[in-house]
Design an enzyme around this catalytic site. Sequence first.
Site, PDB file in Angstrom:
ATOM      1  CE  LYS A 147      28.177  24.444 -17.818  1.00  0.00           C
ATOM      2  NZ  LYS A 147      27.544  24.526 -18.927  1.00  0.00           N
TER       3      LYS A 147
HETATM    4  C1  LIG Z   1      26.820  23.719 -20.094  1.00  0.00           C
HETATM    5  C2  LIG Z   1      27.316  24.079 -21.495  1.00  0.00           C
HETATM    6  C3  LIG Z   1      26.385  24.401 -22.569  1.00  0.00           C
HETATM    7  C4  LIG Z   1      24.521  24.581 -22.085  1.00  0.00           C
HETATM    8  O1  LIG Z   1      24.390  25.002 -21.194  1.00  0.00           O
HETATM    9  P1  LIG Z   1      22.806  24.629 -20.403  1.00  0.00           P
HETATM   10  O2  LIG Z   1      22.764  25.658 -19.775  1.00  0.00           O
HETATM   11  O3  LIG Z   1      23.176  23.533 -19.631  1.00  0.00           O
HETATM   12  O4  LIG Z   1      21.846  24.453 -21.448  1.00  0.00           O
HETATM   13  C5  LIG Z   1      26.570  24.770 -23.918  1.00  0.00           C
HETATM   14  N1  LIG Z   1      28.083  24.810 -24.157  1.00  0.00           N
HETATM   15  C6  LIG Z   1      28.927  24.487 -23.106  1.00  0.00           C
HETATM   16  C7  LIG Z   1      30.356  24.512 -23.665  1.00  0.00           C
HETATM   17  C8  LIG Z   1      28.559  24.140 -21.973  1.00  0.00           C
HETATM   18  O5  LIG Z   1      29.575  23.758 -20.933  1.00  0.00           O
END
Ligand SMILES: *Cc1c(COP(=O)(O)O)cnc(C)c1O
Length: 383
Positions: A191
């Site tokens: 992210k």
């Molecule tokens: C990565 C992601 C999540 C979940 O994030 P985590 O921190 O890995 O639990 C939820 N929604 C979207 C669209 C994502 O890309």
Amino acid sequence: MHAAKPEPAQPFLPFARPTIDETMVAALADTLRSLWITSGPQVLAFERALSEYHDGRPARVFSSATGALEVALLTIGVGPGDEVIMPAQTFFSCANAIARTGARPVFVDVDPATRNMDLSAAAAAITARTRALMPTHFAGLPLDMDALYALARARGLRVIEDAALAIGSRWKGRRIGSFGDIASFSFHPNKNITTIEGGALVFADEAEARRAEQYRFHGIARLPDGTRDVVVLGGKYNLPDVNARLGLLQLARLEEFIARRRHLVARYFGRLQTDPPCELPARGDDGHSWNFFAPLLPLDRLAWTRKQVMDALAARGIGTGVSYEAVHLTTQYRALGHREGDFPHAERIARETLTLPLFPTMQDADVDRVCDALRAVLHEARG
Ligand SMILES: *Cc1c(COP(=O)(O)O)cnc(C)c1O
């Protein structure tokens, strides 16, 4: 005659890579040496910084965005018999978080241009059981926030924005999370910023943030006599201090990371020409934080499958991903009665999407290398 000298092997280029500098490494060592390693002063400092970043709104951090979404749903009282509307084209954790509360995820199709939840489809899916809308800001491109909140207000619904990919994104100049209802962010290594694993919720309301804190940690409330009570069915979703320390230093570099992402994406738009052509993602405006860049492959005009294209790129040292499969066609959600054809745009994106390398430490020459490789591979793939 000499044979052509083989090209030196190029280093493998993954589709995502976190930026970890030596200051961060040293700070983590410091936090470990402090021996306060689970949730403590660094968590409070990171929450204050996240709050400041979002115009003073209350922020709470979690061990993942998946856990944060689940806590957000519990905090607003979603449970058995309720429905929550979400896009069919997003990450699985949205549907799982809804279903794990006992509520039903109600899928709707996405807009083929923005790949965000189609708000007229969402309006048509509202029933007497609908409690909330849970859209994703896809790839970091904000939904139409005016239309989203007009719909929510008109129908008396809560909104949980899945902003996992969108920390630092802006709508009409305002940061996602700094206005609206509840926003959920992810700090997974792919992210915009990372805490290794981790997530956050930003709230409109301090009382609601305090309730979320209880769901985050065993449902515990402290009593005046120094003992503890359990007042709701909480879980364990707290973020350790080691991770929060990393988050603080990452947040300080977020604007720089996003500027670099935008620069690299502009270069992709200038250079990604293939025959047959790919369908490039919507450019949005400068509020897009570009967590990932994913063209749609012209599979109708290729003799190869997406897997063959991915393997050919991997053979050239280029990593790619699929963001994402259609949620309603997974085994778990087919069991709700879904099948092919339910959400044609989501299904086409799921079939054709290919996530190309994009991360702040990538060089301009890496973008050129990806564009050249994709051009060569698609030329070959025409058959
Ligand atoms: C990565 C992601 C999540 C979940 O994030 P985590 O921190 O890995 O639990 C939820 N929604 C979207 C669209 C994502 O890309």
